[in-house]
Scaffold this motif. Structure first.
Motif, PDB file in Angstrom:
ATOM      1  N   MET A   1      12.723   6.126  -5.501  1.00 17.82           N
ATOM      2  CA  MET A   1      12.067   6.265  -4.222  1.00 17.82           C
ATOM      3  C   MET A   1      10.703   5.576  -4.292  1.00 17.82           C
ATOM      4  O   MET A   1       9.943   5.788  -5.224  1.00 17.82           O
ATOM      5  CB  MET A   1      11.896   7.750  -3.912  1.00 17.82           C
ATOM      6  CG  MET A   1      11.176   8.011  -2.633  1.00 17.82           C
ATOM      7  SD  MET A   1      11.463   9.697  -2.139  1.00 17.82           S
ATOM      8  CE  MET A   1       9.844  10.276  -1.919  1.00 17.82           C
ATOM      9  N   LEU A   2      10.428   4.764  -3.338  1.00 14.99           N
ATOM     10  CA  LEU A   2       9.143   4.075  -3.276  1.00 14.99           C
ATOM     11  C   LEU A   2       8.199   4.811  -2.342  1.00 14.99           C
ATOM     12  O   LEU A   2       8.614   5.434  -1.370  1.00 14.99           O
ATOM     13  CB  LEU A   2       9.337   2.643  -2.775  1.00 14.99           C
ATOM     14  CG  LEU A   2      10.173   1.725  -3.653  1.00 14.99           C
ATOM     15  CD1 LEU A   2      10.384   0.397  -2.953  1.00 14.99           C
ATOM     16  CD2 LEU A   2       9.505   1.518  -4.991  1.00 14.99           C
ATOM     17  N   LEU A   3       6.918   4.735  -2.673  1.00 15.78           N
ATOM     18  CA  LEU A   3       5.920   5.315  -1.781  1.00 15.78           C
ATOM     19  C   LEU A   3       5.725   4.399  -0.583  1.00 15.78           C
ATOM     20  O   LEU A   3       5.644   3.187  -0.739  1.00 15.78           O
ATOM     21  CB  LEU A   3       4.587   5.470  -2.514  1.00 15.78           C
ATOM     22  CG  LEU A   3       4.553   6.471  -3.652  1.00 15.78           C
ATOM     23  CD1 LEU A   3       3.172   6.474  -4.287  1.00 15.78           C
ATOM     24  CD2 LEU A   3       4.909   7.863  -3.170  1.00 15.78           C
ATOM     25  N   ASN A   4       5.659   4.997   0.576  1.00 18.69           N
ATOM     26  CA  ASN A   4       5.365   4.213   1.766  1.00 18.69           C
ATOM     27  C   ASN A   4       4.091   4.762   2.410  1.00 18.69           C
ATOM     28  O   ASN A   4       3.481   5.699   1.905  1.00 18.69           O
ATOM     29  CB  ASN A   4       6.552   4.208   2.739  1.00 18.69           C
ATOM     30  CG  ASN A   4       6.906   5.602   3.226  1.00 18.69           C
ATOM     31  OD1 ASN A   4       6.025   6.432   3.469  1.00 18.69           O
ATOM     32  ND2 ASN A   4       8.190   5.869   3.381  1.00 18.69           N
ATOM     33  N   GLU A   5       3.712   4.183   3.528  1.00 20.02           N
ATOM     34  CA  GLU A   5       2.459   4.602   4.169  1.00 20.02           C
ATOM     35  C   GLU A   5       2.484   6.057   4.600  1.00 20.02           C
ATOM     36  O   GLU A   5       1.455   6.732   4.580  1.00 20.02           O
ATOM     37  CB  GLU A   5       2.141   3.685   5.349  1.00 20.02           C
ATOM     38  CG  GLU A   5       1.572   2.377   4.876  1.00 20.02           C
ATOM     39  CD  GLU A   5       0.657   1.744   5.902  1.00 20.02           C
ATOM     40  OE1 GLU A   5      -0.038   2.458   6.636  1.00 20.02           O
ATOM     41  OE2 GLU A   5       0.659   0.517   5.947  1.00 20.02           O
ATOM     42  N   ALA A  10       0.304  11.471   4.065  1.00 22.80           N
ATOM     43  CA  ALA A  10       0.507  12.903   3.835  1.00 22.80           C
ATOM     44  C   ALA A  10      -0.360  13.407   2.681  1.00 22.80           C
ATOM     45  O   ALA A  10      -0.948  14.491   2.756  1.00 22.80           O
ATOM     46  CB  ALA A  10       1.986  13.190   3.562  1.00 22.80           C
ATOM     47  N   VAL A  11      -0.453  12.636   1.618  1.00 20.12           N
ATOM     48  CA  VAL A  11      -1.273  13.031   0.469  1.00 20.12           C
ATOM     49  C   VAL A  11      -2.740  13.113   0.865  1.00 20.12           C
ATOM     50  O   VAL A  11      -3.431  14.081   0.541  1.00 20.12           O
ATOM     51  CB  VAL A  11      -1.082  12.051  -0.716  1.00 20.12           C
ATOM     52  CG1 VAL A  11      -2.126  12.283  -1.792  1.00 20.12           C
ATOM     53  CG2 VAL A  11       0.317  12.195  -1.290  1.00 20.12           C
ATOM     54  N   PHE A  12      -3.219  12.119   1.604  1.00 16.25           N
ATOM     55  CA  PHE A  12      -4.624  12.137   2.015  1.00 16.25           C
ATOM     56  C   PHE A  12      -4.918  13.247   3.014  1.00 16.25           C
ATOM     57  O   PHE A  12      -6.018  13.799   3.034  1.00 16.25           O
ATOM     58  CB  PHE A  12      -5.061  10.769   2.546  1.00 16.25           C
ATOM     59  CG  PHE A  12      -5.478   9.849   1.446  1.00 16.25           C
ATOM     60  CD1 PHE A  12      -6.736   9.962   0.871  1.00 16.25           C
ATOM     61  CD2 PHE A  12      -4.607   8.898   0.959  1.00 16.25           C
ATOM     62  CE1 PHE A  12      -7.118   9.130  -0.171  1.00 16.25           C
ATOM     63  CE2 PHE A  12      -4.985   8.063  -0.089  1.00 16.25           C
ATOM     64  CZ  PHE A  12      -6.247   8.176  -0.648  1.00 16.25           C
TER      65      PHE A  12
END
Length: 80
Positions: A1-5, A10-12
């Protein structure tokens, strides 16, 4: 799974909701002269990066800067 925007957003959102005085357990341990999870986190990333031929300059820098304090904390524990 790649990180997307959306993942990054969500993390920020979570980070931005934290109290400004929040610190990581590794930071608290090191500041208190206690052994920390430095090897498990940054050390692991550095070692895996080396093994896979992937540069990890930020983690390498953090690891090298904090390692002397980590070693000192572990020596104090061993000597007690």
């Amino acid at each position: 799974m790649l990180l997307n925007e959306e993942h990054i957003k969500a993390v920020f959102e979570v980070i931005n909701k934290l109290d400004s005085k929040t610190t990581a357990s590794t930071q608290r341990d090191i500041m208190e002269g206690k052994p920390s999870e430095l090897e498990n986190f940054n050390g692991y990333i550095v070692n895996e990066g080396n093994r896979l031929g992937v540069p990890t300059p930020v983690n390498q820098f953090i690891y090298e800067c904090l390692l002397p304090m980590e070693k000192q904390a572990r020596m104090q524990i061993e000597s007690n």
